[in-house]
Design a protein around this motif. Structure first.
Motif, PDB file in Angstrom:
ATOM      1  N   ARG A   1      -5.821 -39.303 -42.837  1.00 15.42           N
ATOM      2  CA  ARG A   1      -4.100 -38.990 -43.361  1.00 15.42           C
ATOM      3  C   ARG A   1      -4.601 -37.807 -43.720  1.00 15.42           C
ATOM      4  NH1 ARG A   1       1.351 -39.495 -43.699  1.00 15.42           N
ATOM      5  NH2 ARG A   1       2.244 -38.995 -45.688  1.00 15.42           N
ATOM      6  N   ILE A   2      -3.246 -36.379 -43.227  1.00 15.73           N
ATOM      7  CA  ILE A   2      -3.625 -35.327 -43.824  1.00 15.73           C
ATOM      8  C   ILE A   2      -2.254 -35.439 -45.520  1.00 15.73           C
ATOM      9  CG2 ILE A   2      -2.263 -33.245 -43.285  1.00 15.73           C
ATOM     10  CD1 ILE A   2      -2.420 -33.879 -40.390  1.00 15.73           C
ATOM     11  N   HIS A   3      -3.145 -34.280 -46.393  1.00 12.89           N
ATOM     12  CA  HIS A   3      -2.424 -34.041 -47.249  1.00 12.89           C
ATOM     13  C   HIS A   3      -1.307 -33.270 -47.219  1.00 12.89           C
ATOM     14  CE1 HIS A   3      -5.043 -36.619 -49.847  1.00 12.89           C
ATOM     15  NE2 HIS A   3      -5.930 -36.361 -48.845  1.00 12.89           N
ATOM     16  N   GLU A   4       0.028 -33.498 -48.290  1.00 16.88           N
ATOM     17  CA  GLU A   4       0.697 -33.140 -47.784  1.00 16.88           C
ATOM     18  C   GLU A   4       0.957 -31.993 -49.129  1.00 16.88           C
ATOM     19  OE1 GLU A   4       4.898 -34.320 -46.813  1.00 16.88           O
ATOM     20  OE2 GLU A   4       4.100 -35.579 -45.060  1.00 16.88           O
TER      21      GLU A   4
ATOM     22  N   ASP B   1       5.526 -35.495 -43.357  1.00 17.47           N
ATOM     23  CA  ASP B   1       4.835 -36.281 -42.052  1.00 17.47           C
ATOM     24  C   ASP B   1       5.446 -35.241 -40.165  1.00 17.47           C
ATOM     25  OD1 ASP B   1       3.956 -37.384 -43.509  1.00 17.47           O
ATOM     26  OD2 ASP B   1       5.545 -39.023 -43.556  1.00 17.47           O
ATOM     27  N   ARG B   2       6.012 -34.512 -41.242  1.00 15.10           N
ATOM     28  CA  ARG B   2       5.881 -33.007 -39.596  1.00 15.10           C
ATOM     29  C   ARG B   2       5.744 -31.748 -39.143  1.00 15.10           C
ATOM     30  NH1 ARG B   2       8.674 -31.514 -35.400  1.00 15.10           N
ATOM     31  NH2 ARG B   2      10.125 -30.885 -35.282  1.00 15.10           N
ATOM     32  N   TRP B   3       4.906 -31.272 -38.185  1.00 11.98           N
ATOM     33  CA  TRP B   3       4.366 -29.938 -37.809  1.00 11.98           C
ATOM     34  C   TRP B   3       5.070 -29.017 -38.329  1.00 11.98           C
ATOM     35  CZ3 TRP B   3      -0.205 -28.563 -39.728  1.00 11.98           C
ATOM     36  CH2 TRP B   3      -1.292 -28.986 -40.031  1.00 11.98           C
ATOM     37  N   THR B   4       4.978 -27.663 -37.901  1.00  8.50           N
ATOM     38  CA  THR B   4       6.015 -26.793 -37.813  1.00  8.50           C
ATOM     39  C   THR B   4       6.021 -25.085 -38.177  1.00  8.50           C
ATOM     40  OG1 THR B   4       8.621 -26.081 -38.293  1.00  8.50           O
ATOM     41  CG2 THR B   4       6.922 -26.945 -40.562  1.00  8.50           C
TER      42      THR B   4
ATOM     43  N   PRO C   1      -0.454 -25.277 -50.726  1.00  6.06           N
ATOM     44  CA  PRO C   1      -0.881 -26.019 -49.631  1.00  6.06           C
ATOM     45  C   PRO C   1      -2.047 -25.836 -49.452  1.00  6.06           C
ATOM     46  CG  PRO C   1       0.640 -24.259 -49.787  1.00  6.06           C
ATOM     47  CD  PRO C   1      -0.007 -23.915 -50.550  1.00  6.06           C
ATOM     48  N   HIS C   2      -3.032 -27.404 -48.643  1.00  9.27           N
ATOM     49  CA  HIS C   2      -3.755 -27.382 -48.027  1.00  9.27           C
ATOM     50  C   HIS C   2      -4.197 -27.161 -46.709  1.00  9.27           C
ATOM     51  CE1 HIS C   2      -4.043 -31.256 -51.776  1.00  9.27           C
ATOM     52  NE2 HIS C   2      -3.326 -30.999 -50.312  1.00  9.27           N
ATOM     53  N   ILE C   3      -6.131 -26.548 -46.521  1.00  4.22           N
ATOM     54  CA  ILE C   3      -6.204 -25.871 -45.380  1.00  4.22           C
ATOM     55  C   ILE C   3      -6.808 -26.505 -44.420  1.00  4.22           C
ATOM     56  CG2 ILE C   3      -7.292 -23.270 -44.715  1.00  4.22           C
ATOM     57  CD1 ILE C   3      -5.210 -22.641 -46.461  1.00  4.22           C
TER      58      ILE C   3
ATOM     59  N   CYS D   1      -4.702 -27.427 -37.641  1.00  5.42           N
ATOM     60  CA  CYS D   1      -3.648 -28.829 -37.335  1.00  5.42           C
ATOM     61  C   CYS D   1      -3.801 -29.781 -35.697  1.00  5.42           C
ATOM     62  CB  CYS D   1      -2.941 -28.262 -36.905  1.00  5.42           C
ATOM     63  SG  CYS D   1      -2.604 -27.280 -35.177  1.00  5.42           S
ATOM     64  N   PRO D   2      -3.735 -30.559 -35.045  1.00  9.80           N
ATOM     65  CA  PRO D   2      -3.890 -31.642 -34.283  1.00  9.80           C
ATOM     66  C   PRO D   2      -4.288 -30.827 -32.794  1.00  9.80           C
ATOM     67  CG  PRO D   2      -2.368 -33.348 -35.749  1.00  9.80           C
ATOM     68  CD  PRO D   2      -2.511 -31.785 -35.811  1.00  9.80           C
ATOM     69  N   ALA D   3      -3.617 -30.136 -32.819  1.00  9.86           N
ATOM     70  CA  ALA D   3      -3.847 -29.168 -31.719  1.00  9.86           C
ATOM     71  C   ALA D   3      -4.582 -28.111 -30.835  1.00  9.86           C
ATOM     72  CB  ALA D   3      -1.871 -27.859 -31.252  1.00  9.86           C
TER      73      ALA D   3
END
Length: 171
Positions: free
Chosen positions: A27-30, A44-47, A63-65, A68-70
């Motif tokens: 899980r990615i921390h927001e 729960d969304r990348w933007t 924010p955490h560094i 991204c999945p892409a």
């Protein structure tokens, strides 16, 4: 009494490789920021919307560094979509078609940062594009067909999420 049928429901049920795509057990921390491309993960969304974190009144956390999945997919070099462009029309309008593909890539990446062009490779008489999602490959095929006509064919892998799109115009 046992049936002598050769086929069962398992024979025709589509099996999907659940490891493919952008899912992860971790899980990615927001909120989070991708160190490679600058995409933000919030709600729960990348933007790429830089104001997404500042608009959220509950996120007063730095924010955490992360990556991204892409960007991870581009780093590993495993595409989810291929677009093959060929034909006489492409050789005559190569720059125009390449610009259309790049513009579509930028437009889609703004709304969905996980859908990106991984590579553009010029091959003899055509162009091969690899994408991070199968839906983006389909979108490029539809965009080419809408803009220039021609023939489009979509092929999908049986067990994992992979799309191959073939676009051709000879006139």
């Amino acid at each position: 009494m046992r049936s002598k049928k050769k086929y069962t429901n398992l024979t025709f049920t589509k099996r999907v490789d659940h490891e493919a795509g952008h899912s992860s057990d971790k899980r990615i921390h927001e909120p989070a920021v991708c160190e490679e491309c600058g995409a933000l993960y919030s709600k729960d969304r990348w933007t790429f919307d830089q104001k997404a974190i500042s608009r959220d009144p509950f996120n007063k956390v730095k924010p955490h560094i992360t990556t991204c999945p892409a960007c991870l997919q581009i780093e590993t070099g495993i595409p989810a979509g291929f677009v093959y462009i060929e034909g006489k029309f492409f050789t005559e309008h190569e720059e125009e078609i390449t610009n259309l593909v790049k513009n579509e890539g930028e437009k889609i990446a703004f709304t969905n940062p996980l859908a990106r062009i991984m590579s553009l490779k010029k091959v003899k008489g055509g162009l091969t594009i690899t994408t991070t999602t199968e839906h983006f490959a389909q979108h490029l095929g539809r965009s080419l067909s809408r803009a220039y006509g021609g023939e489009v064919r979509y092929d999908f892998s049986h067990e994992n999420k992979l799309a191959r799109v073939y676009w051709k115009r000879d006139e």
